[in-house]
Design a protein around this motif. Structure first.
Motif, mmCIF file in Angstrom:
data_model
loop_
_atom_site.group_PDB
_atom_site.id
_atom_site.type_symbol
_atom_site.label_atom_id
_atom_site.label_comp_id
_atom_site.label_asym_id
_atom_site.label_seq_id
_atom_site.Cartn_x
_atom_site.Cartn_y
_atom_site.Cartn_z
ATOM 1 N N LEU A 5 0.824 -1.207 0.000
ATOM 2 C CA LEU A 5 0.000 0.000 0.000
ATOM 3 C C LEU A 5 0.861 1.261 0.000
ATOM 4 N N VAL A 6 1.931 1.263 0.797
ATOM 5 C CA VAL A 6 2.828 2.423 0.846
ATOM 6 C C VAL A 6 3.486 2.649 -0.508
ATOM 7 N N ARG A 7 3.978 1.579 -1.120
ATOM 8 C CA ARG A 7 4.629 1.730 -2.435
ATOM 9 C C ARG A 7 3.660 2.228 -3.497
ATOM 10 N N ALA A 8 2.437 1.742 -3.463
ATOM 11 C CA ALA A 8 1.462 2.142 -4.482
ATOM 12 C C ALA A 8 1.075 3.617 -4.337
ATOM 13 N N VAL A 9 0.851 4.064 -3.105
ATOM 14 C CA VAL A 9 0.479 5.471 -2.888
ATOM 15 C C VAL A 9 1.641 6.390 -3.208
ATOM 16 N N GLY A 10 2.840 5.950 -2.901
ATOM 17 C CA GLY A 10 4.020 6.778 -3.132
ATOM 18 C C GLY A 10 4.515 6.733 -4.563
ATOM 19 N N GLY A 11 5.575 5.949 -4.792
ATOM 20 C CA GLY A 11 6.204 5.964 -6.120
ATOM 21 C C GLY A 11 5.641 4.975 -7.109
ATOM 22 N N GLY A 12 4.648 4.161 -6.707
ATOM 23 C CA GLY A 12 4.166 3.131 -7.608
ATOM 24 C C GLY A 12 2.951 3.497 -8.426
ATOM 25 N N MET A 13 2.512 4.736 -8.334
ATOM 26 C CA MET A 13 1.282 5.146 -9.022
ATOM 27 C C MET A 13 1.417 5.043 -10.538
ATOM 28 N N GLU A 14 2.561 5.470 -11.072
ATOM 29 C CA GLU A 14 2.740 5.448 -12.523
ATOM 30 C C GLU A 14 2.715 4.013 -13.061
ATOM 31 N N GLN A 15 3.416 3.091 -12.376
ATOM 32 C CA GLN A 15 3.439 1.703 -12.821
ATOM 33 C C GLN A 15 2.045 1.089 -12.738
ATOM 34 N N MET A 16 1.313 1.400 -11.672
ATOM 35 C CA MET A 16 -0.043 0.878 -11.546
ATOM 36 C C MET A 16 -0.924 1.386 -12.683
ATOM 37 N N TYR A 17 -0.795 2.668 -13.017
ATOM 38 C CA TYR A 17 -1.605 3.229 -14.107
ATOM 39 C C TYR A 17 -1.230 2.581 -15.430
ATOM 40 N N ARG A 18 0.071 2.332 -15.632
ATOM 41 C CA ARG A 18 0.514 1.693 -16.882
ATOM 42 C C ARG A 18 -0.087 0.296 -17.012
ATOM 43 N N ALA A 46 -2.874 -1.004 -19.826
ATOM 44 C CA ALA A 46 -2.637 -2.170 -20.677
ATOM 45 C C ALA A 46 -3.792 -3.161 -20.554
ATOM 46 N N ASP A 47 -4.304 -3.341 -19.355
ATOM 47 C CA ASP A 47 -5.432 -4.245 -19.151
ATOM 48 C C ASP A 47 -6.670 -3.728 -19.878
ATOM 49 N N ALA A 48 -6.888 -2.394 -19.828
ATOM 50 C CA ALA A 48 -8.066 -1.813 -20.489
ATOM 51 C C ALA A 48 -7.972 -1.914 -22.001
#
Length: 312
Positions: free
Chosen positions: A240-253, A257-259
């Motif tokens: 959760l910490v990684r996603a809120v912090g620096g992982g937002m761009e990777q999650m969006y990417r 791709a899934d969409a």
């Protein structure tokens, strides 16, 4: 002789003329001033009525608060007793021009029918009167009583936070339990939101971007809970910490791709993420984020990260 009489008569006429003009001007000026004074008096009466109504609402608000030990105990009761006094004192002493500047005595309270409240406040003061509360009660001007309400509210909020933190030290942070028990996205978001508010009260620092921070949290938690439930991916505090912090761009990417894959379209669990990214200033649809978009996201996520790192 006749010329002299005419001169005197002319002089008298001139004196009479200027006297009449002067009186007329004085009358007009006095009438204007009278209207201004009447207008000021009406304004003061309106302000007085409005303040009386506000004080009654303050009393009603404090009267609706629970006074249990868990919710602030004697501090809430102290605030309630003070709020009861305000409208009655204002109504009873409002006609005295200097009442706001002088110390209110026990006789003032008794004359306003507040002897019981005065005694109760005196009883509560030693028990929970920390900070500047005793000093305000000692000076006891009307404005000091109003300031006491704010001090009582802050003190009771801090006490509730301290009690909850003490409980958490014994039982562990509720957020960790929710993550272990695979709670729903709504439950996780609500708990972090609660802890953000508690931290702001405890530190006295409100984050102006706190609402945006909750938008970040919602976007991330929806995606992570979907992956946990459908893809068996772990959802821990570190994730959760990684996603809120620096992982937002990777999650969006990954969500993009899934969409764009077979079937197409953004999943309902990913829409909060898309809406958040689309709302960021400077966002142009390209990854990685440009400096403006990245800086804005970091500012928005700050209040949530402070809580998550404190839990960790």
């Amino acid at each position: 002789m006749q010329s002299t009489s005419q001169g005197v008569l002319l002089l008298l006429l001139l004196v009479l003329f200027f006297t009449t003009v002067g009186l007329g001007i004085a009358y007009a000026s006095q009438r204007t001033e009278g209207r201004a004074v009447q207008g000021q008096r009406d304004n003061l009466l309106s302000i007085g009525r409005l303040l009386q109504e506000v004080l009654v609402e303050v009393r009603n608000t404090w009267g609706s608060l629970p006074a249990t030990e868990e919710e602030g105990g004697d501090l809430v009761e102290l605030g309630r007793q003070i709020s009861v006094c305000l409208p009655s004192l204002f109504k009873h002493l409002g006609g005295a021009a200097s009442f706001t500047q002088r110390k209110l005595t026990s006789q003032d309270f008794a004359a306003a029918g507040l002897h019981e409240q005065f005694t109760r406040i005196e009883e509560l003061m030693p028990a929970k009167g920390g900070g500047d509360i005793p000093g305000l009660w000692a000076s006891r001007r009307f404005i000091d009583l109003m300031a006491m309400l704010k001090s009582v509210q802050i003190a009771s909020s801090r006490e509730r936070v301290a009690l909850r933190e003490q409980s958490q030290r014994i039982e562990g942070n509720p957020l960790l339990a929710l993550l272990r028990n695979k709670a729903s996205a709504n439950e996780i978001v609500e708990e972090v939101h609660l802890q953000v508010r508690q931290l702001a009260i405890a530190t006295g620092r409100e984050d102006p971007d706190a609402e945006h921070g909750l938008q970040v949290l919602r976007a991330v938690v929806d995606v992570l809970c979907h992956r946990r439930d459908r893809m068996k991916k772990p959802l821990t505090l570190g994730v959760l910490v990684r996603a809120v912090g620096g992982g937002m761009e990777q999650m969006y990417r990954e969500c993009t791709a899934d969409a764009e894959g077979p079937g197409g379209g953004w999943r309902p669990e990913y829409k909060a993420l898309k809406e958040y990214i689309d709302s960021l200033p400077g966002w142009d649809g390209r990854l990685p984020f440009n400096p403006v978009t990245r800086a804005t996201h970091n500012a928005y996520a700050n209040s949530v990260l402070r809580v998550l790192l404190q839990v960790a």
